[in-house]
Scaffold this motif. Sequence first.
Motif, PDB file in Angstrom:
ATOM      1  N   VAL A 192      -1.904   0.963 -11.564  1.00 15.08           N
ATOM      2  CA  VAL A 192      -1.863   0.069 -10.463  1.00 15.08           C
ATOM      3  C   VAL A 192      -1.303  -1.205 -10.771  1.00 15.08           C
ATOM      4  N   ALA A 193      -1.851  -1.976 -12.011  1.00 12.04           N
ATOM      5  CA  ALA A 193      -1.196  -3.166 -12.386  1.00 12.04           C
ATOM      6  C   ALA A 193       0.362  -3.141 -12.604  1.00 12.04           C
ATOM      7  N   SER A 194       0.904  -1.951 -13.164  1.00  9.58           N
ATOM      8  CA  SER A 194       2.263  -2.007 -13.590  1.00  9.58           C
ATOM      9  C   SER A 194       2.842  -1.851 -12.051  1.00  9.58           C
ATOM     10  N   LEU A 195       2.392  -1.144 -11.341  1.00  8.90           N
ATOM     11  CA  LEU A 195       3.209  -1.078  -9.576  1.00  8.90           C
ATOM     12  C   LEU A 195       3.132  -2.483  -9.358  1.00  8.90           C
ATOM     13  N   ALA A 196       2.189  -3.226  -9.170  1.00 11.25           N
ATOM     14  CA  ALA A 196       2.037  -4.533  -8.895  1.00 11.25           C
ATOM     15  C   ALA A 196       2.983  -5.510  -9.589  1.00 11.25           C
ATOM     16  N   LEU A 197       3.055  -5.626 -10.760  1.00 12.28           N
ATOM     17  CA  LEU A 197       4.042  -6.229 -11.494  1.00 12.28           C
ATOM     18  C   LEU A 197       5.447  -5.720 -11.087  1.00 12.28           C
ATOM     19  N   GLY A 254       0.867  -1.145  -0.163  1.00  8.41           N
ATOM     20  CA  GLY A 254       0.000   0.013  -0.160  1.00  8.41           C
ATOM     21  C   GLY A 254       0.744   1.286   0.010  1.00  8.41           C
ATOM     22  N   GLY A 255       2.045   1.342   0.809  1.00  9.65           N
ATOM     23  CA  GLY A 255       2.861   2.397   0.613  1.00  9.65           C
ATOM     24  C   GLY A 255       3.585   2.965  -0.548  1.00  9.65           C
ATOM     25  N   TYR A 256       3.813   1.569  -1.188  1.00 15.88           N
ATOM     26  CA  TYR A 256       4.564   1.780  -2.583  1.00 15.88           C
ATOM     27  C   TYR A 256       3.528   2.191  -3.632  1.00 15.88           C
ATOM     28  N   LEU A 257       2.309   1.698  -3.511  1.00 18.52           N
ATOM     29  CA  LEU A 257       1.077   2.002  -4.357  1.00 18.52           C
ATOM     30  C   LEU A 257       0.722   3.574  -4.429  1.00 18.52           C
ATOM     31  N   ALA A 258       0.694   3.966  -2.996  1.00 18.74           N
ATOM     32  CA  ALA A 258       0.419   5.423  -2.874  1.00 18.74           C
ATOM     33  C   ALA A 258       1.229   6.316  -3.427  1.00 18.74           C
ATOM     34  N   SER A 259       2.558   6.123  -3.163  1.00 19.53           N
ATOM     35  CA  SER A 259       3.679   6.714  -3.856  1.00 19.53           C
ATOM     36  C   SER A 259       3.705   6.681  -5.308  1.00 19.53           C
ATOM     37  N   ASP A 260       3.286   5.706  -5.681  1.00 23.22           N
ATOM     38  CA  ASP A 260       3.357   5.594  -7.291  1.00 23.22           C
ATOM     39  C   ASP A 260       2.193   6.023  -7.907  1.00 23.22           C
ATOM     40  N   LEU A 261       0.991   6.222  -7.256  1.00 26.31           N
ATOM     41  CA  LEU A 261      -0.048   7.068  -7.901  1.00 26.31           C
ATOM     42  C   LEU A 261       0.259   8.438  -7.868  1.00 26.31           C
ATOM     43  N   GLY A 262       0.902   8.922  -6.869  1.00 21.09           N
ATOM     44  CA  GLY A 262       1.442  10.479  -6.949  1.00 21.09           C
ATOM     45  C   GLY A 262       2.395  10.711  -7.992  1.00 21.09           C
ATOM     46  N   ARG A 263       3.226   9.722  -8.457  1.00 23.50           N
ATOM     47  CA  ARG A 263       4.092   9.918  -9.433  1.00 23.50           C
ATOM     48  C   ARG A 263       3.375   9.861 -10.717  1.00 23.50           C
ATOM     49  N   ALA A 264       2.448   9.061 -10.775  1.00 20.25           N
ATOM     50  CA  ALA A 264       1.745   9.050 -12.084  1.00 20.25           C
ATOM     51  C   ALA A 264       0.960  10.164 -12.289  1.00 20.25           C
ATOM     52  N   GLY A 265       0.315  10.966 -11.388  1.00 26.49           N
ATOM     53  CA  GLY A 265      -0.271  12.149 -11.365  1.00 26.49           C
ATOM     54  C   GLY A 265       0.501  13.244 -11.846  1.00 26.49           C
TER      55      GLY A 265
END
Length: 228
Positions: free
Chosen positions: A117-122, A65-76
């Motif tokens: 989301v899928a990219s971060l998970a992979l 969850g921590g990495y996902l939150a960070s990655d969503l911010g980066r994507a925005g």
Amino acid sequence: MLLAVAAGAAGGRPGGYDTTQLTTFVWVGQGLLTVVSLWGWTELADRIRSGDVAADLLRPVPVVGGYLASDLGRAGHAMIFRFLPPLAVGALFFDLYVPGRWFTVPLFALSIGLAVVASLALRFLVNATAYWLHDARGPIILWTLSSGILAGLYFPLRFLPDWLAVTMWVATPFPGLLQTPLDVLVERDPAPVQVGLVALQAVWAAALLALAALVQRRAEKRLVVQGG
């Protein structure tokens, strides 16, 4: 090159795309590359190798969850500064496809979010191999070489035989990284199929996140056994 393919194809519609759709596919695909961020992320593998991942386990949020939150911010941030400017330049020099269905743009936005989301998970799963291998450079190189082809970055997957394209869509998550958002935007398929592709993308994104969380839990048990 894709425009040359379109000009030489029978009927001028290779893979079912016209020239305007292919032009949009190329420009938007290049912009999305920085948003989806297929390559270059080795943070988790580096932290596993250095031992810094132990600090991640002390935080009050799940590691995934921590990495996902960070990655969503980066994507925005990438959407504003790395996606929109090249798209504006492309619109100045080429005729880009303008969606005709009212729901295409919001569906495209949802599809991009699911792709991130899928990219971060992979990428998380590829990096997490370092828990067992201690050095994830091999899996990361394999991911770098294969993900662009499987995601539809270098050429639309619709250029492949129908049976192979359908198999990739249903049996793997890779088309959801780039091909699905691009096909949604250029309205390559009828509306029911367009919506169905995004629904399939959502299923894959949820499954990959669950798998990443499962792998992380197994890895944490391994660290405890090793005295980490």
